[in-house]
Scaffold this active site. Structure first.
Site, short mmCIF file in Angstrom:
data_model
loop_
_atom_site.label_atom_id
_atom_site.label_comp_id
_atom_site.label_asym_id
_atom_site.label_seq_id
_atom_site.Cartn_x
_atom_site.Cartn_y
_atom_site.Cartn_z
N SER A 83 0.80 -1.24 0.00
CA SER A 83 0.00 0.00 0.00
C SER A 83 0.83 1.28 0.00
O SER A 83 0.27 2.35 -0.24
CB SER A 83 -0.92 0.03 1.22
OG SER A 83 -2.02 -0.81 1.00
N LYS A 86 0.52 3.42 -2.93
CA LYS A 86 -0.63 4.32 -3.12
C LYS A 86 -0.22 5.79 -2.98
O LYS A 86 -0.74 6.66 -3.67
CB LYS A 86 -1.72 4.01 -2.08
CG LYS A 86 -2.35 2.62 -2.22
CD LYS A 86 -3.16 2.26 -0.98
CE LYS A 86 -3.85 0.92 -1.09
NZ LYS A 86 -4.45 0.47 0.18
N TYR A 209 -3.18 -2.36 -10.18
CA TYR A 209 -3.02 -2.04 -8.75
C TYR A 209 -2.21 -3.14 -8.04
O TYR A 209 -1.31 -2.85 -7.25
CB TYR A 209 -4.41 -1.86 -8.12
CG TYR A 209 -4.41 -1.92 -6.61
CD1 TYR A 209 -3.98 -0.83 -5.86
CD2 TYR A 209 -4.81 -3.08 -5.94
CE1 TYR A 209 -3.97 -0.89 -4.47
CE2 TYR A 209 -4.81 -3.14 -4.56
CZ TYR A 209 -4.37 -2.06 -3.83
OH TYR A 209 -4.34 -2.12 -2.47
N TYR A 261 -4.63 4.54 7.78
CA TYR A 261 -6.01 4.01 7.81
C TYR A 261 -6.79 4.51 9.02
O TYR A 261 -6.66 5.67 9.40
CB TYR A 261 -5.99 2.47 7.73
CG TYR A 261 -5.23 2.00 6.53
CD1 TYR A 261 -5.64 2.39 5.25
CD2 TYR A 261 -4.10 1.24 6.65
CE1 TYR A 261 -4.94 1.99 4.14
CE2 TYR A 261 -3.40 0.83 5.54
CZ TYR A 261 -3.82 1.22 4.28
OH TYR A 261 -3.12 0.83 3.19
N VAL A 279 1.30 -3.78 3.99
CA VAL A 279 1.15 -5.05 4.72
C VAL A 279 2.40 -5.93 4.72
O VAL A 279 2.45 -6.92 5.44
CB VAL A 279 -0.04 -5.91 4.23
CG1 VAL A 279 -1.35 -5.41 4.76
CG2 VAL A 279 -0.04 -6.07 2.74
O1 DON Z 1 -4.83 -4.50 -1.57
C1 DON Z 1 -4.16 -5.26 -0.87
O2 DON Z 1 -4.72 -6.07 -0.20
C2 DON Z 1 -2.63 -5.17 -0.81
N1 DON Z 1 -2.03 -5.41 -2.02
C3 DON Z 1 -2.15 -3.92 -0.20
C4 DON Z 1 -2.72 -3.72 1.16
C5 DON Z 1 -1.85 -3.00 2.12
O3 DON Z 1 -0.65 -2.92 2.02
C6 DON Z 1 -2.59 -2.44 3.29
N2 DON Z 1 -1.69 -1.70 4.15
N3 DON Z 1 -1.30 -1.82 5.22
#
Ligand code: DON
Length: 338
Positions: A83, A86, A209, A261, A279
């Site tokens: 993320s 982003k 994405y 978040y 993540v």
């Molecule tokens: O969309 C997803 O589930 C992941 N590729 C990215 C999520 C993420 O990193 C959330 N952040 N902490």
């Protein structure tokens, strides 16, 4: 939107200064030693390939706006950006189409709900709310310039690589693993389409994405990428302009409101810096006009933020005087009250 016609912002109002290099090195090592002992948190496993990460890996990196780097621990270990991408895709899109359009199409307010919430979309009449949650990130990726998904990928990959100052590689194992399990993101993209808020093929945009999330970075890369946002859009290591100062300001404001978040408020209260987590266990925290911290440690809290990374940022924000909301009384008034 609040438009103003202020033209000349005094430069000294935009910057502060970091302590000496030897103090930074000492404080970085101190933060590392304190936080290395923390063993709470869980490695993400909802993307099967991420579950294999070594929970012991821990690296802290700081890049100053003059390009000076400081590091301790596993700062060269590669992990997928997830993320954190982003933040930098938002900057590229603001640069390409302007912040008003991003505000109109995607929004800039916190949802107060988890990053992959479907309810948030339904509650807000299909408005993605901000570019840091998955709905807003997929909508933002769809705004990347390019007539085809491949052209958009080229723009995106090239742009993120310019932030890092090197060509970022794709982790195809993580990409395949997430592509086989990202039903929720596919659902979010389909829902955006049903609300007429995604004007591109939803499956292609989720693929794009997922690819941006699967780019490999290190804690050192995150510090350089963040320092580019701290340095008015110029990569302090390569000297290349990546985005404008206005885009840095807009991106950092979104990170302050939404980067961590539903825990963004607590993060600002404790640390007081715009930041973004992923993540895989990465965090980038930006001190405008000073530099940026890149942290990596895979165990996460319930919101998906690295536990050691957060603690290290909290320690360093205080020790290095980075909190944006901290102030001291004017010296004359201070003396009166002494
Ligand atoms: O969309 C997803 O589930 C992941 N590729 C990215 C999520 C993420 O990193 C959330 N952040 N902490």
């Amino acid at each position: 939107m609040f438009e103003t016609d202020v033209q000349d912002v005094p430069q000294e109002a935009l910057t502060g200064s970091l302590p000496s290099e030897s103090q930074i090195a000492r404080l970085l090592h101190e933060a590392y030693a304190r936080c290395a002992e923390v063993t709470t948190g869980e490695v993400a496993d909802y993307i099967p390939a991420l579950a294999e990460a070594d929970p012991a890996l821990f690296g802290l990196s700081l890049t100053e706006v003059d390009g000076t780097g400081h590091r301790v621990g596993d700062t060269a270990a590669l992990f997928t950006i997830q993320s954190i991408s982003k933040a930098f895709v938002l900057a590229l899109v603001c640069e390409a189409i302007g912040h008003q359009e991003v505000h109109r199409v995607v929004g800039v307010n916190n949802t107060g709900l988890p990053f992959n919430s479907v309810i948030a979309l339904e509650l807000n009449d299909g408005n993605p709310m901000n570019p840091m949650v998955n709905a807003g990130a997929i909508a933002t990726t769809a705004l990347v310039p390019g007539a085809t998904a491949e052209e958009k990928w080229w723009t995106l990959h090239e742009g993120l690589s310019r932030f890092a100052g090197r060509s970022l590689e794709l982790d195809t194992r993580v990409l395949d693993s997430e592509s086989a399990s990202n039903h929720r993101n596919q659902g979010i993209a389909d829902l955006l389409t049903s609300y007429d808020r995604l004007h591109a093929d939803p499956a292609e945009m989720v693929d794009l994405y997922t690819r941006q999330c699967s780019l490999l970075v290190t804690a050192d890369d995150l510090a350089v990428m963040g320092a580019t946002l701290a340095d008015g859009g110029i990569n302090p290591v390569t000297g290349e302009r990546v985005v404008s100062p206005e885009v840095c300001r807009d991106t950092l404001s979104v990170l302050a409101a939404c980067g961590m978040y539903e825990l963004s408020g607590e993060w600002l209260f404790e640390i007081g810096l715009p930041a973004k987590s992923g993540v895989s266990g990465g965090i980038v925290a930006i001190a405008p006009g000073k530099g940026a911290l890149g942290a990596f440690s895979p165990p996460l809290d319930r919101a998906g933020n690295s536990v050691r990374g957060q603690r290290a940022c909290a320690h360093l924000s205080r020790a290095l005087g980075l909190n944006l909301f901290a102030s001291r009384p004017h010296p004359a008034k201070d003396a009166e009250h002494a």
